[in-house]
Design a protein around this motif. Structure first.
Motif: not given
Length: 157
Positions: A79, A135-136, A139, A142-143
């Motif tokens: 991340l 993808t990072q 993600t 979401a984080v």
């Protein structure tokens, strides 16, 4: 042939200044030999998952996570660093917009790479770089959402 997890542990152990002796001290082991017996699995000894995670933190590397992901049939994607305290809902929206742009770029790149019916090594590498970046970003969305709006995170002291 050595498996990727053992290789990752060995690489991390020797990567610190001072090599095995320093890593043994960092892990609170009695000696360099104690560490080497574990990393080379002498008489059934081995590095525990907790110790491998500590080695990873100490070295600021991701060798162990990458090896576990690879052995599990996946890939490890770290991340990006996030400062949730400085972010608002608008920043999340900006990340969504950037993700849409990146997805469009990936689609164009994929079409160009596959138009001849095969993907060369350089094209594959470029596609995977784009996949990891996308993808990072997703993600991170979401984080950030959890950190800013999530009930679970709001209850933490």
């Amino acid at each position: 042939m050595t498996n990727p997890i053992n290789t990752a542990i060995r690489d991390m152990a020797k990567s610190v200044v001072g090599g095995h002796a320093t890593m043994a001290t960092m892990l609170s082991l009695n000696s360099k030999t104690a560490l080497e017996n574990r990393i080379y699995q002498v008489r059934g000894q081995s590095i525990s998952i907790d110790e491998a995670m500590l080695m990873q933190r100490f070295t600021e590397r991701t060798d162990f996570a990458q090896a576990v992901a690879h052995e599990s049939g996946g890939v490890f994607i770290p991340l990006p660093p996030i400062d949730a305290a400085a972010l608002t809902g608008e920043d999340i929206t900006d990340n969504f917009m950037a993700a849409y742009v990146e997805l469009g770029e990936f689609t164009r790149q994929w079409r160009n790479a596959t138009h001849d019916g095969k993907v060369c090594s350089a094209e594959s590498t470029a596609l995977w770089q784009k996949v990891r970046a996308l993808t990072q970003r997703i993600t991170a969305i979401a984080v950030l959402t959890d950190q800013i709006y999530g009930e679970y995170h709001a209850e933490k002291p």
